[in-house]
Design a protein around this motif. Structure first.
Motif, mmCIF file in Angstrom:
data_model
loop_
_atom_site.group_PDB
_atom_site.id
_atom_site.type_symbol
_atom_site.label_atom_id
_atom_site.label_comp_id
_atom_site.label_asym_id
_atom_site.label_seq_id
_atom_site.Cartn_x
_atom_site.Cartn_y
_atom_site.Cartn_z
ATOM 1 N N VAL A 73 0.841 -1.205 0.000
ATOM 2 C CA VAL A 73 0.000 0.000 0.000
ATOM 3 C C VAL A 73 0.876 1.254 0.000
ATOM 4 O O VAL A 73 0.612 2.217 -0.729
ATOM 5 N N ALA A 74 1.940 1.239 0.820
ATOM 6 C CA ALA A 74 2.839 2.397 0.881
ATOM 7 C C ALA A 74 3.533 2.627 -0.459
ATOM 8 O O ALA A 74 3.708 3.767 -0.894
ATOM 9 N N TRP A 75 3.911 1.548 -1.118
ATOM 10 C CA TRP A 75 4.578 1.688 -2.425
ATOM 11 C C TRP A 75 3.616 2.216 -3.477
ATOM 12 O O TRP A 75 3.951 3.113 -4.249
ATOM 13 N N ARG A 76 2.383 1.690 -3.505
ATOM 14 C CA ARG A 76 1.410 2.111 -4.509
ATOM 15 C C ARG A 76 0.891 3.518 -4.263
ATOM 16 O O ARG A 76 0.655 4.265 -5.209
ATOM 17 N N LEU A 83 6.141 5.156 15.537
ATOM 18 C CA LEU A 83 6.327 4.449 14.260
ATOM 19 C C LEU A 83 4.985 4.068 13.640
ATOM 20 O O LEU A 83 4.776 4.231 12.429
ATOM 21 N N LEU A 84 4.065 3.574 14.462
ATOM 22 C CA LEU A 84 2.734 3.226 13.964
ATOM 23 C C LEU A 84 2.015 4.472 13.450
ATOM 24 O O LEU A 84 1.366 4.433 12.397
ATOM 25 N N ALA A 85 2.154 5.571 14.169
ATOM 26 C CA ALA A 85 1.494 6.811 13.756
ATOM 27 C C ALA A 85 2.037 7.322 12.426
ATOM 28 O O ALA A 85 1.271 7.790 11.573
ATOM 29 N N ILE A 86 3.338 7.226 12.223
ATOM 30 C CA ILE A 86 3.944 7.695 10.968
ATOM 31 C C ILE A 86 3.417 6.882 9.789
ATOM 32 O O ILE A 86 3.037 7.439 8.750
ATOM 33 N N VAL A 87 3.391 5.563 9.937
ATOM 34 C CA VAL A 87 2.913 4.705 8.846
ATOM 35 C C VAL A 87 1.449 5.003 8.534
ATOM 36 O O VAL A 87 1.068 5.189 7.364
ATOM 37 N N LEU A 88 0.606 5.067 9.567
ATOM 38 C CA LEU A 88 -0.813 5.342 9.349
ATOM 39 C C LEU A 88 -1.033 6.727 8.757
ATOM 40 O O LEU A 88 -1.862 6.909 7.850
ATOM 41 N N ASP A 89 -0.300 7.708 9.240
ATOM 42 C CA ASP A 89 -0.493 9.085 8.785
ATOM 43 C C ASP A 89 -0.161 9.246 7.313
ATOM 44 O O ASP A 89 -0.956 9.770 6.525
ATOM 45 N N ARG A 90 0.995 8.762 6.901
ATOM 46 C CA ARG A 90 1.415 8.950 5.507
ATOM 47 C C ARG A 90 0.522 8.170 4.542
ATOM 48 O O ARG A 90 0.202 8.656 3.451
ATOM 49 N N ILE A 91 0.120 6.962 4.939
ATOM 50 C CA ILE A 91 -0.717 6.160 4.039
ATOM 51 C C ILE A 91 -2.108 6.771 3.911
ATOM 52 O O ILE A 91 -2.645 6.900 2.802
ATOM 53 N N THR A 92 -2.719 7.160 5.021
ATOM 54 C CA THR A 92 -4.066 7.736 4.940
ATOM 55 C C THR A 92 -4.058 9.098 4.261
ATOM 56 O O THR A 92 -5.014 9.448 3.568
ATOM 57 N N GLN A 93 -3.007 9.874 4.426
ATOM 58 C CA GLN A 93 -2.900 11.152 3.712
ATOM 59 C C GLN A 93 -2.912 10.942 2.202
ATOM 60 O O GLN A 93 -3.485 11.740 1.458
ATOM 61 N N SER A 94 -2.299 9.856 1.760
ATOM 62 C CA SER A 94 -2.164 9.630 0.317
ATOM 63 C C SER A 94 -3.504 9.391 -0.368
ATOM 64 O O SER A 94 -3.638 9.621 -1.563
ATOM 65 N N PHE A 95 -4.517 8.956 0.378
ATOM 66 C CA PHE A 95 -5.810 8.671 -0.230
ATOM 67 C C PHE A 95 -6.591 9.944 -0.548
ATOM 68 O O PHE A 95 -7.629 9.877 -1.203
ATOM 69 N N GLY A 96 -6.098 11.071 -0.103
ATOM 70 C CA GLY A 96 -6.704 12.336 -0.485
ATOM 71 C C GLY A 96 -6.116 12.914 -1.748
ATOM 72 O O GLY A 96 -6.544 13.971 -2.219
ATOM 73 N N ARG A 97 -5.133 12.194 -2.319
ATOM 74 C CA ARG A 97 -4.495 12.649 -3.556
ATOM 75 C C ARG A 97 -4.681 11.591 -4.637
ATOM 76 O O ARG A 97 -4.942 10.431 -4.327
ATOM 77 N N PRO A 98 -4.518 11.974 -5.910
ATOM 78 C CA PRO A 98 -4.576 10.967 -6.976
ATOM 79 C C PRO A 98 -3.445 9.961 -6.815
ATOM 80 O O PRO A 98 -2.409 10.237 -6.210
ATOM 81 N N LEU A 99 -3.680 8.764 -7.332
ATOM 82 C CA LEU A 99 -2.641 7.732 -7.295
ATOM 83 C C LEU A 99 -1.382 8.256 -7.962
ATOM 84 O O LEU A 99 -1.431 8.833 -9.042
ATOM 85 N N ARG A 100 -0.251 8.070 -7.283
ATOM 86 C CA ARG A 100 0.986 8.624 -7.799
ATOM 87 C C ARG A 100 1.298 8.060 -9.176
ATOM 88 O O ARG A 100 1.045 6.899 -9.494
ATOM 89 N N GLN A 101 1.865 8.891 -9.995
ATOM 90 C CA GLN A 101 2.223 8.484 -11.364
ATOM 91 C C GLN A 101 3.620 7.886 -11.379
ATOM 92 O O GLN A 101 4.529 8.339 -10.665
ATOM 93 N N ALA A 102 3.781 6.859 -12.142
ATOM 94 C CA ALA A 102 5.109 6.249 -12.267
ATOM 95 C C ALA A 102 6.064 7.215 -12.931
ATOM 96 O O ALA A 102 5.721 7.921 -13.871
ATOM 97 N N VAL A 103 7.282 7.257 -12.429
ATOM 98 C CA VAL A 103 8.287 8.153 -12.991
ATOM 99 C C VAL A 103 8.923 7.479 -14.190
ATOM 100 O O VAL A 103 9.454 6.359 -14.089
ATOM 101 N N PRO A 104 8.898 8.110 -15.377
ATOM 102 C CA PRO A 104 9.482 7.455 -16.558
ATOM 103 C C PRO A 104 10.987 7.336 -16.428
ATOM 104 O O PRO A 104 11.653 8.196 -15.866
ATOM 105 N N HIS A 105 11.494 6.236 -16.920
ATOM 106 C CA HIS A 105 12.943 6.007 -16.854
ATOM 107 C C HIS A 105 13.630 6.704 -18.019
ATOM 108 O O HIS A 105 13.066 6.800 -19.095
#
Length: 291
Positions: free
Chosen positions: A70-73, A269-291
């Motif tokens: 989930v964190a990676w996606r 540590l638990l708060a950091i993981v939960l905070d960053r992941i839940t924050q991400s759901f308010g933004r569009p899915l990150r776009q893959a960076v072209p190589h």
């Protein structure tokens, strides 16, 4: 002119008798509605216990793998690595069962807070009078010291997870209500009028126009609700809710600095993981960076 006697704080204490009236009201509820509170308490105990049991039954590596994916996606590969390291550190310190208990309490309280808070936020956005009534109530809920909520909760439901969850719901629900209402009210009026021009019903207008456009604000409210629930769950260890809060409380009682640091670090540590992941759901899915 005769001198007036000195005015002491004791002479001014509870002049209105407000505390006595509140105590009488709570005692009345306890004496006359015990069956209702027992039923509600049993339901909450089953609900919270089921979430905690499910988390405890999962192997730690599966939970970590899920968090990493989930964190990676949703965030980035770097944060996925950081999440894995953070959760592995919790395992290495020996606090994984307590962490899952804390996560279970947090998720249960958050689910109830959102179930109540999001509809209230929608009503507040659609009805001005509801907003006027809710605003001072939410101010009260957010500014009242968190420990105060534990007293009536324990009187009504006894010790354990149930009063902890209920006190957490009261403490953590206001951001969900406020930010849901704010997000809907901030939707461009022209877009609402366009939906009305196409014949959308109020229900369709809400779920197809207003809520999708208000999603970043709503997700911000969910994120803040989770963070406030996590902080309150630690406090509820005072009434026997368990989890990492119980370890923090033990460290205070024993004056054990090491135990306090380790258990507090796990909370961070638990708060950091939960905070960053839940924050991400308010933004569009990150776009893959072209190589």
């Amino acid at each position: 002119m005769p001198e007036l006697p000195p005015l002491h704080a004791d002479s001014l204490h509870d002049t209105l008798g407000l505390g006595a009236h509140i105590n009488a009201g709570v005692n009345y509820l306890v004496e006359n509605n015990s069956t209702l509170f027992d039923t509600v308490g049993h339901g909450l105990e089953v609900f919270t216990g089921a979430i905690e049991s499910a988390l405890q039954a999962l192997p730690f590596w599966l939970v970590i793998a899920f968090a990493a994916v989930v964190a990676w996606r949703r965030v980035s590969a770097g944060f996925a690595v950081l999440s894995v390291l953070a959760l592995l550190l919790i395992v290495a310190l020996g606090y994984w069962p307590q962490t899952m208990a804390t996560l279970g309490l947090t998720l249960a309280a958050t689910a109830i807070s959102l179930l109540l808070g999001v509809p209230m936020g929608i009503l507040a956005a659609r009805h001005r009078r509801v907003h006027q009534v809710l605003r001072p109530l939410l101010d009260f809920m957010q500014t009242m010291p968190a420990f105060v909520y534990l007293i009536p909760a324990v009187m009504l439901f006894g010790l354990g997870r149930v009063p902890g969850v209920l006190a957490t719901v009261v403490f953590a629900m206001p951001p969900a209500v406020r930010l849901t209402a704010l997000g809907i009210l901030a939707v461009d009026r022209e877009q609402v009028e366009a939906g009305q021009a196409f014949g959308a019903s109020p229900f369709q207008l809400l779920y197809k126009v207003q809520l999708p456009l208000a999603l970043p604000a709503v997700m911000g409210g969910i994120n803040q609700t989770i963070m406030m629930a996590l902080s309150m769950v630690i406090v509820t260890s005072m009434v026997g809710a368990g989890g990492l809060g119980g370890e923090v409380l033990s460290s205070i009682q024993q004056l054990d600095v090491g135990l306090g640091f380790e258990s507090g670090l796990c909370v961070v540590l638990l708060a950091i993981v939960l905070d960053r992941i839940t924050q991400s759901f308010g933004r569009p899915l990150r776009q893959a960076v072209p190589h």
